[in-house]
Design a protein around this motif. Structure first.
Motif, PDB file in Angstrom:
ATOM      1  N   ASP A 297       0.842  -1.192   0.000  1.00  0.00           N
ATOM      2  CA  ASP A 297       0.000   0.000   0.000  1.00  0.00           C
ATOM      3  C   ASP A 297       0.881   1.246   0.000  1.00  0.00           C
ATOM      4  O   ASP A 297       1.495   1.589   1.019  1.00  0.00           O
TER       5      ASP A 297
ATOM      6  N   LEU B 170      -4.675  -8.996   1.637  1.00  0.00           N
ATOM      7  CA  LEU B 170      -6.055  -8.613   1.346  1.00  0.00           C
ATOM      8  C   LEU B 170      -6.808  -9.773   0.702  1.00  0.00           C
ATOM      9  O   LEU B 170      -6.258 -10.472  -0.155  1.00  0.00           O
TER      10      LEU B 170
ATOM     11  N   MET C 254      -8.748 -10.548  -1.943  1.00  0.00           N
ATOM     12  CA  MET C 254      -9.101  -9.843  -3.173  1.00  0.00           C
ATOM     13  C   MET C 254     -10.377 -10.364  -3.823  1.00  0.00           C
ATOM     14  O   MET C 254     -10.992  -9.649  -4.620  1.00  0.00           O
TER      15      MET C 254
ATOM     16  N   VAL D  25     -13.211  -8.072  -1.715  1.00  0.00           N
ATOM     17  CA  VAL D  25     -13.258  -6.616  -1.574  1.00  0.00           C
ATOM     18  C   VAL D  25     -12.802  -5.939  -2.859  1.00  0.00           C
ATOM     19  O   VAL D  25     -12.123  -6.539  -3.700  1.00  0.00           O
ATOM     20  N   GLU D  26     -13.160  -4.667  -2.986  1.00  0.00           N
ATOM     21  CA  GLU D  26     -12.694  -3.844  -4.092  1.00  0.00           C
ATOM     22  C   GLU D  26     -12.048  -2.584  -3.534  1.00  0.00           C
ATOM     23  O   GLU D  26     -12.365  -2.142  -2.424  1.00  0.00           O
ATOM     24  N   ASP D  27     -11.136  -2.023  -4.287  1.00  0.00           N
ATOM     25  CA  ASP D  27     -10.363  -0.864  -3.849  1.00  0.00           C
ATOM     26  C   ASP D  27     -11.206   0.401  -3.965  1.00  0.00           C
ATOM     27  O   ASP D  27     -11.654   0.769  -5.052  1.00  0.00           O
TER      28      ASP D  27
ATOM     29  N   HIS E 153      -6.065   3.890   3.540  1.00  0.00           N
ATOM     30  CA  HIS E 153      -6.568   3.303   2.303  1.00  0.00           C
ATOM     31  C   HIS E 153      -7.692   2.345   2.654  1.00  0.00           C
ATOM     32  O   HIS E 153      -7.618   1.640   3.663  1.00  0.00           O
TER      33      HIS E 153
ATOM     34  N   TRP F 104     -10.594  -0.700   1.476  1.00  0.00           N
ATOM     35  CA  TRP F 104     -11.137  -1.737   0.604  1.00  0.00           C
ATOM     36  C   TRP F 104     -12.443  -2.224   1.225  1.00  0.00           C
ATOM     37  O   TRP F 104     -12.543  -2.358   2.445  1.00  0.00           O
TER      38      TRP F 104
ATOM     39  N   GLU G 125     -14.903  -5.016   5.332  1.00  0.00           N
ATOM     40  CA  GLU G 125     -14.204  -3.743   5.145  1.00  0.00           C
ATOM     41  C   GLU G 125     -12.813  -3.858   5.750  1.00  0.00           C
ATOM     42  O   GLU G 125     -12.646  -4.332   6.870  1.00  0.00           O
TER      43      GLU G 125
END
Length: 523
Positions: free
Chosen positions: A126, A135, A137, A140-142, A150, A152, A160
């Motif tokens: 990050d 994470l 992936m 979650v989405e960025d 930051h 996600w 979250e």
């Protein structure tokens, strides 16, 4: 930058396991027993000597993905790793001997690969905070930068994850821990541990569970928080265990300045709230009591510690004092959470500074760690005492008024339940006062059968009923205390149920040197 994390591949693990099994066979080593005794020690030596470090770390990671291991990925096979192997074997109908065979290895690889694949976990560098954080992936989405890091988030908001960096603000790690470890009406704290340069805590906020982990270098504080809905627990709990081990807070240089996001995020909102470290308020107010009436159940508040006879430059002021007792040979003491919560530092016996603090606010228990000898550990009873049994409450009550020396009171177990049938507590008749909090409740054989924690608020009851109650006090039950020790891998001693009962003076003499004052500095 996306960095893919790779567990040890199945073939590599199989080769190492075959070497280990050959060594075990050639050495004619007996099968390990469920307890970590001499045979367990031999098995651990065989793992550590005959397999490579990558295999052992990979084994620990895979056992985390299956939900059986929660320790560090240090590659050292000891009691916790062997217990995890046996737990995995027992859950899948295998002989729980701690010895890895081909069938177990194949199943472990299958189960751990499946759990990891369900999250799509990858290590992310990050750039916003300079952290390397695992994470999920697939989940979650960025959502981009926030005002502190930051973010996600899952599309349905069930998961979250947020990285956080706080620097140049004067905020200390201890100050942040004190804020975050203090429960609020909409957020509970189940466990909290402060380790000097890091802390972890977890709890519940509404329909979500959360975990936070922070570290500090000077005034640079970095961490991450994970929040997930309860229906995601099966997938997220193994991820949280793995992520906590692989998280690298100071992997790189952060991007500056931080750019605030319009996305609302839980951590930023939490920091924005005002928090106070005022007097401890009881968590046990009865729902049936008129809210206008005083609380009927109160903690025996930590007693004001005796002031120094003359002010000394830069000497810390003692704010509150309670009691605690030794539970392990390596410096752990057990006390109440309300004694040590939100302290700048904690002193044991007025001299030794605690280096670690672990809280269980749900059960009002805490562990404090000191480096150095503090006394012999008291043996813990794993079962509740009998109704009517004679018990002793030991501690340091009202030290600003009474003597500085240990105080002992005698009573009986009046009930095996607490207020409103609370199964976590015992009702006792032994008198307790402010400062008794966290002291041991022992039987006449010197076995710990509870942790003194609360008393009935006689004034409130008198106001509500017109009658003054007498000798109604409470202690945390021993099974709750032992469960807390087990969760934190404290090597406590189990009491011998066959020990004979002694006189009150003899029982007191057997345990008195292991009971110490616990002093909260800077509350």
């Amino acid at each position: 930058m996306l960095v893919c994390h790779r567990l040890m591949m199945g073939d590599d693990m199989r080769r190492s396991a075959r070497v280990l099994m050959t060594v075990l066979a050639l050495g004619a080593m007996p099968m390990a027993t469920p307890s970590f005794g001499a045979q367990g020690s031999q098995l651990a030596v065989a793992y550590n000597d005959q397999t490579d470090l990558d295999f052992r770390k990979g084994l620990q990671i895979r056992l985390s993905w299956t939900g059986d291991y929660a320790g560090a990925y240090d590659g050292q096979i000891a009691a916790s790793s062997l217990r995890a192997i046996r737990d995995f074997q027992a859950r899948h109908g295998m002989v729980a001997d701690g010895v890895i065979d081909e069938a177990m290895l194949r199943l472990l690889i299958q189960k751990s690969d499946g759990a990891e694949a369900a999250t799509g976990m990858a290590l992310i560098d990050d750039a916003v905070t300079g952290q390397r954080v695992p994470l999920p992936m697939r989940l979650v989405e960025d959502l981009g930068p926030t005002d502190v890091g930051h973010l996600w988030r899952a599309a349905d908001k069930t998961v979250e994850i947020e990285t956080v960096r706080i620097a140049g603000t004067g905020q200390t790690l201890r100050g942040l821990f004190d804020v975050l470890s203090t429960p609020t009406p909409d957020r509970s704290v189940a466990n909290a541990e402060f380790g000097g340069e890091w802390f972890t805590l977890d709890g519940n906020a509404g329909d979500h569970d959360y975990v936070m982990r922070f570290s500090a270098k000077g005034g640079d504080l970095r961490g991450f928080s994970v929040s997930y809905a309860k229906d995601r627990a099966k997938v997220m709990r193994p991820y949280v265990a793995v992520a906590g081990n692989l998280f690298e807070p100071f992997a790189g240089e952060p991007q500056a300045p931080l750019v605030a996001s319009r996305e609302p995020n839980a951590f930023s909102a939490l920091l924005a709230r005002s928090h106070t470290n005022g007097a401890f308020e009881s968590r046990y107010a009865m729902a049936s009591v008129d809210p206008k009436q005083p609380n009927l159940f109160e903690m025996p508040s930590p007693a004001p510690a005796k002031a120094a006879p003359a002010p000394v430059a830069q000497k810390p002021e003692f704010d509150m004092a309670g009691s605690g007792f030794v539970v392990s040979d390596d410096g752990w003491l057990l006390t109440n959470a309300h004694v040590v919560r939100a302290c700048t530092s904690v002193l044991v016996g007025e001299q030794q500074v605690a280096t670690k603090t672990i809280l269980d606010t749900d059960n009002d228990l805490a562990l404090v760690k000191v480096d150095g000898a503090v006394g012999e550990p008291l043996a813990m009873s794993v079962t509740k005492p009998r109704l009517g049994e004679d018990v002793l409450a030991l501690g340091y009550p009202l030290r600003s008024i009474l003597a500085d020396s240990l105080n002992v009171t005698r009573g009986n177990v009046s009930s095996l339940l607490g207020l409103a049938n609370d199964e976590r507590y015992l009702q006792i008749s032994a008198p307790v006062q402010p400062g008794n909090s966290g002291g041991p409740l022992v039987d006449l054989a010197g076995r710990v059968v509870g942790v003194v924690t609360a008393k009935l608020n006689a004034v409130a009851v008198a106001d509500a009923t017109g009658d003054i109650p007498q000798s109604i006090n409470f202690a945390v039950r021993p099974d709750a205390a032992v469960a807390f020790l087990d969760r934190n891998a404290v090597a406590y001693e189990t009491a011998d149920a066959s020990l004979p009962l002694e006189s009150v003076p003899d029982a007191t003499a057997a345990v008195k040197d292991s009971v110490l004052p616990i002093i909260c500095v800077g509350r």
